[in-house]
Design a protein around this motif. Structure first.
Motif, mmCIF file in Angstrom:
data_model
loop_
_atom_site.group_PDB
_atom_site.id
_atom_site.type_symbol
_atom_site.label_atom_id
_atom_site.label_comp_id
_atom_site.label_asym_id
_atom_site.label_seq_id
_atom_site.Cartn_x
_atom_site.Cartn_y
_atom_site.Cartn_z
ATOM 1 N N GLY A 73 0.822 -1.187 0.000
ATOM 2 C CA GLY A 73 0.000 0.000 0.000
ATOM 3 C C GLY A 73 0.865 1.249 0.000
ATOM 4 N N ASP A 74 0.253 2.375 -0.255
ATOM 5 C CA ASP A 74 0.980 3.639 -0.326
ATOM 6 C C ASP A 74 1.701 3.975 0.976
ATOM 7 N N ALA A 75 1.139 3.587 2.077
ATOM 8 C CA ALA A 75 1.737 3.891 3.376
ATOM 9 C C ALA A 75 2.849 2.925 3.735
ATOM 10 N N LYS A 76 3.096 1.934 2.891
ATOM 11 C CA LYS A 76 4.194 0.964 3.052
ATOM 12 C C LYS A 76 4.009 0.015 4.232
ATOM 13 N N ASN A 77 2.982 0.216 5.078
ATOM 14 C CA ASN A 77 2.818 -0.711 6.192
ATOM 15 C C ASN A 77 1.727 -1.738 5.912
ATOM 16 N N THR A 78 1.258 -1.783 4.683
ATOM 17 C CA THR A 78 0.265 -2.767 4.290
ATOM 18 C C THR A 78 0.775 -3.525 3.066
ATOM 19 N N VAL A 79 0.564 -4.826 3.074
ATOM 20 C CA VAL A 79 0.952 -5.650 1.935
ATOM 21 C C VAL A 79 -0.235 -6.503 1.532
ATOM 22 N N TYR A 80 -0.389 -6.692 0.240
ATOM 23 C CA TYR A 80 -1.502 -7.456 -0.313
ATOM 24 C C TYR A 80 -0.968 -8.652 -1.090
ATOM 25 N N LEU A 81 -1.765 -9.684 -1.123
ATOM 26 C CA LEU A 81 -1.479 -10.826 -1.990
ATOM 27 C C LEU A 81 -2.747 -11.103 -2.789
ATOM 28 N N GLN A 82 -2.695 -10.761 -4.072
ATOM 29 C CA GLN A 82 -3.796 -11.052 -4.967
ATOM 30 C C GLN A 82 -3.581 -12.432 -5.561
ATOM 31 N N MET A 83 -4.553 -13.301 -5.339
ATOM 32 C CA MET A 83 -4.419 -14.696 -5.776
ATOM 33 C C MET A 83 -5.473 -14.989 -6.840
ATOM 34 N N ASN A 84 -5.017 -15.292 -8.032
ATOM 35 C CA ASN A 84 -5.908 -15.616 -9.141
ATOM 36 C C ASN A 84 -5.704 -17.065 -9.572
ATOM 37 N N SER A 85 -6.648 -17.562 -10.322
ATOM 38 C CA SER A 85 -6.571 -18.940 -10.831
ATOM 39 C C SER A 85 -6.245 -19.920 -9.710
ATOM 40 N N LEU A 86 -6.950 -19.772 -8.615
ATOM 41 C CA LEU A 86 -6.676 -20.594 -7.438
ATOM 42 C C LEU A 86 -6.962 -22.060 -7.701
ATOM 43 N N ARG A 87 -6.162 -22.905 -7.068
ATOM 44 C CA ARG A 87 -6.270 -24.353 -7.215
ATOM 45 C C ARG A 87 -6.465 -24.962 -5.835
ATOM 46 N N PRO A 88 -7.012 -26.161 -5.772
ATOM 47 C CA PRO A 88 -7.186 -26.802 -4.463
ATOM 48 C C PRO A 88 -5.870 -26.936 -3.693
ATOM 49 N N ASP A 89 -4.751 -27.105 -4.384
ATOM 50 C CA ASP A 89 -3.487 -27.241 -3.653
ATOM 51 C C ASP A 89 -2.970 -25.897 -3.141
ATOM 52 N N ASP A 90 -3.677 -24.819 -3.374
ATOM 53 C CA ASP A 90 -3.354 -23.539 -2.739
ATOM 54 C C ASP A 90 -3.993 -23.433 -1.345
ATOM 55 N N THR A 91 -4.816 -24.408 -0.992
ATOM 56 C CA THR A 91 -5.452 -24.402 0.318
ATOM 57 C C THR A 91 -4.408 -24.462 1.421
ATOM 58 N N ALA A 92 -4.454 -23.497 2.329
ATOM 59 C CA ALA A 92 -3.470 -23.416 3.408
ATOM 60 C C ALA A 92 -3.830 -22.256 4.323
ATOM 61 N N VAL A 93 -3.140 -22.201 5.437
ATOM 62 C CA VAL A 93 -3.154 -20.988 6.243
ATOM 63 C C VAL A 93 -2.046 -20.081 5.691
ATOM 64 N N TYR A 94 -2.409 -18.858 5.383
ATOM 65 C CA TYR A 94 -1.465 -17.904 4.813
ATOM 66 C C TYR A 94 -0.998 -16.948 5.904
ATOM 67 N N TYR A 95 0.327 -16.843 6.034
ATOM 68 C CA TYR A 95 0.923 -16.023 7.071
ATOM 69 C C TYR A 95 1.659 -14.835 6.459
ATOM 70 N N CYS A 96 1.425 -13.684 7.013
ATOM 71 C CA CYS A 96 2.195 -12.498 6.680
ATOM 72 C C CYS A 96 3.506 -12.531 7.470
ATOM 73 N N ALA A 97 4.559 -12.029 6.855
ATOM 74 C CA ALA A 97 5.873 -12.071 7.497
ATOM 75 C C ALA A 97 6.630 -10.792 7.210
ATOM 76 N N ALA A 98 7.488 -10.432 8.143
ATOM 77 C CA ALA A 98 8.386 -9.291 7.961
ATOM 78 C C ALA A 98 9.791 -9.735 8.321
ATOM 79 N N GLY A 99 10.738 -9.413 7.445
ATOM 80 C CA GLY A 99 12.095 -9.843 7.695
ATOM 81 C C GLY A 99 12.985 -9.564 6.521
ATOM 82 N N PRO A 100 14.196 -10.089 6.544
ATOM 83 C CA PRO A 100 15.157 -9.810 5.478
ATOM 84 C C PRO A 100 14.869 -10.624 4.218
#
Length: 124
Positions: A73-100
């Motif tokens: 995002g413009d404020a740099k403290n927000t991140v997005y993940l746009q997921m298209n053409s999703l498949r059943p093997d994309d099923t998971a818990v999605y975790y946001c992370a910050a680091g190197p």
């Protein structure tokens, strides 16, 4: 201390789209890069995508390249993940992370902060 809060997970049919978001709060000046990992039931947590602080550089796992898009995002403290053409093997818990950034993305062993995770379920 930094807090990462994800939102936007849910249930979607195969071929559909979903966007998950992560907002950082706290000492955000210390965050350099942000990314997404996912963990399916019974599997190890794996890297999905990462983006540099400036937003100029992005990295993707081969399994999602061309289907997922990470952005900040413009404020740099927000991140997005746009997921298209999703498949059943994309099923998971999605975790946001910050680091190197390490190599061609982020390393699960070298993350400074984690979000609590958001469930994404793709039905066939």
């Amino acid at each position: 201390q930094v807090q990462l809060v994800e939102s936007g997970g849910g249930l979607v049919q195969a071929g559909g789209s979903l966007r998950v978001s992560c907002t950082a709060s706290g000492r955000t000046f210390s965050i350099y890069n942000m990314g997404w990992f996912r963990q399916a039931a019974g599997k190890e947590r794996e890297f999905v995508a990462a983006i540099s602080w400036s937003g100029a550089t992005t990295y993707y796992a081969n399994s999602v390249k061309g289907r997922f898009t990470i952005s900040r995002g413009d404020a740099k403290n927000t991140v997005y993940l746009q997921m298209n053409s999703l498949r059943p093997d994309d099923t998971a818990v999605y975790y946001c992370a910050a680091g190197p950034l390490i190599g061609q993305g982020m390393d699960v062993r070298h993350i400074n902060y984690w979000g609590q995770g958001t469930q994404v379920t793709v039905s066939s």
